[in-house]
Design an enzyme around this catalytic site. Structure first.
Site: not given
Ligand code: DSN
Length: 419
Positions: A52, A54, A197, A223, A226, A232
């Site tokens: 973790y 954050e 984008d 992203t 691709k 991903r």
């Protein structure tokens, strides 16, 4: 070749290994998919999933973050180098959360956003009515013209009427080069922010095979899985310090919790691959193959939206070309081990679940080593299948050809030795 895995959980092991078999035996033409290297796979499947953290490197809400700080910092620095930007956030879980945070950083709730319609090739997060972007903002859409092309005069005219706070460019199914400079001029004329984008074309931009929005857009989202061929997830970039601070706050604590460090590591490994000379050759081949593929279809009088392609994808009007819906055409191709997705076409009369088109992309099979010759053979197979779809013997014969072709080009372990 990827390897089979062994788990105590036999049900999941079985599904994953069957998926491995499917990926190897099928020809993958979904324009948003690719085959990552084993290094990317290993980093993504690593023990970083246990941690973790954050916050951001050096400013975490948890202790023990020195190693994940190193990973995230490397990912950020590599990404900045690839696109020549000043600020990058590598934490978005997906392109959609990247877009949610980017839009929130630029537009107040209920502000006006203007993106391309879904049927013209836009994305859900660019203002579609059932998406957050169409629910929390007043959304307006532009379309491609009757030739399937972006018409900058029409877009300017619409922007002047609407006066949006944000204009979004960059698409999921547009096969032509985007003129980011023209979009900047339109945004300036109406006092809007500009967001690009680049999810689909990021790898092409990274390799210098498509013009870059960096000089023109206020914010760039993408992203990473691709054409960029990474793990991903999503990313956000900007050259504006004030906007970058807002983006960071909208990612955490705005929309997300703890960063997925295993995924960030998979992105970082891929970014290092993108920075190598072999990636430029790869991106060049994607486009060469895409042009050869679409040209071959045109020799069979098949209708390609916008008349061809400048990038890694194109959409075929299967309704006009074969009297099939997109849903029917993609199911026929699935029978012969070719995977595509049904896709709406401009002014489509069918719903997004049926559609009149199929979208084809060359990024994944170019990773497996397909050249122009294989894509021409593939166009012939697809054309034959869609014409003779009622002939089971013919489909069986074509399926054998597809399997042979797929087996000749196994998924690669690594791309580092490619010339
Ligand atoms: N779903 C992706 C695509 O296939 O283009 C876009 O997010």
């Amino acid at each position: 070749m990827y390897k089979k895995i062994s788990l105590m959980d036999k049900e999941i092991e079985n599904a994953i290994n069957k998926e491995l078999f499917r990926q190897e035996e099928h020809i993958e033409l979904i324009a948003s998919e690719n085959y990552v290297s084993e290094d990317v796979l290993m980093a993504t499947g690593s023990i970083l999933t246990n941690k973790y953290g954050e916050g951001y490197p050096g400013k975490r809400y948890y202790d023990g973050c020195e190693n994940v700080d190193a990973v995230e910092t490397l990912a950020i620095e590599r990404l900045k180098k690839i696109f020549n930007v000043k600020y990058a956030n590598v934490q978005p879980y997906s392109g959609s959360t990247a877009n949610a945070a980017a839009i929130a950083a630029l537009v107040e709730p209920n502000g006006k956003i203007m993106g391309m319609s879904l049927s013209s090739g836009g994305h859900l997060t660019h203002g579609y009515n059932v998406n957050f972007s169409g629910r929390f903002y007043q959304s307006f859409s532009y379309d491609v013209d009757e030739n399937g092309l972006l018409n900058y005069d029409n877009i300017l005219k619409l922007a002047k009427e609407i006066k949006p706070d944000l204009i979004i460019c960059g698409y999921s199914a547009y096969s032509r080069e985007i003129d980011f400079k023209k979009f900047r001029e339109i945004a300036d004329e109406v006092g809007a922010f500009l967001m690009a984008d680049i999810a689909h074309i990021a790898g092409l931009i990274a390799a210098g095979m498509h013009s870059s929005p960096v000089e023109y857009a206020d914010v760039i989202t993408s992203t990473t899985h691709k054409t960029l061929r990474g793990a991903r997830g999503g990313i956000i970039m900007t050259n504006n310090e004030e906007i970058s601070k807002k983006i960071d706050r909208w990612i955490f604590p705005g929309y997300q919790g703890g960063p997925l460090f295993h995924s960030i590591a998979g992105k970082a490994v891929a970014f290092n691959e993108v920075l190598q000379p072999f990636f430029k050759i790869y991106a060049k081949n994607i486009i060469k193959n895409s042009k050869a593929f679409s040209n071959q279809f045109q020799k069979y009088n098949v209708i390609i939206i916008s008349g061809g392609t400048d990038n890694h994808l194109f959409t075929i009007n299967v309704k006009q070309s074969y009297n099939l819906t997109g849903k029917e055409a993609s199911s026929i191709l699935q029978k012969i081990n070719i995977t595509v997705n049904k896709n709406t076409i401009p002014n489509d009369t069918q719903s997004p679940f049926i559609t009149s088109g199929i979208r084809l992309g060359t990024a994944a099979m170019t990773s497996r080593g397909f050249s122009e010759n294989e894509f021409k053979i593939l166009a012939n197979i697809i054309n034959e299948a869609l014409i003779n779809h009622k002939d089971d013997n013919k489909l069986e014969e074509l399926k054998l050809k597809v399997k042979e072709l797929a087996n000749k080009f196994p998924i690669k372990k690594s791309y580092w030795n490619e010339k």
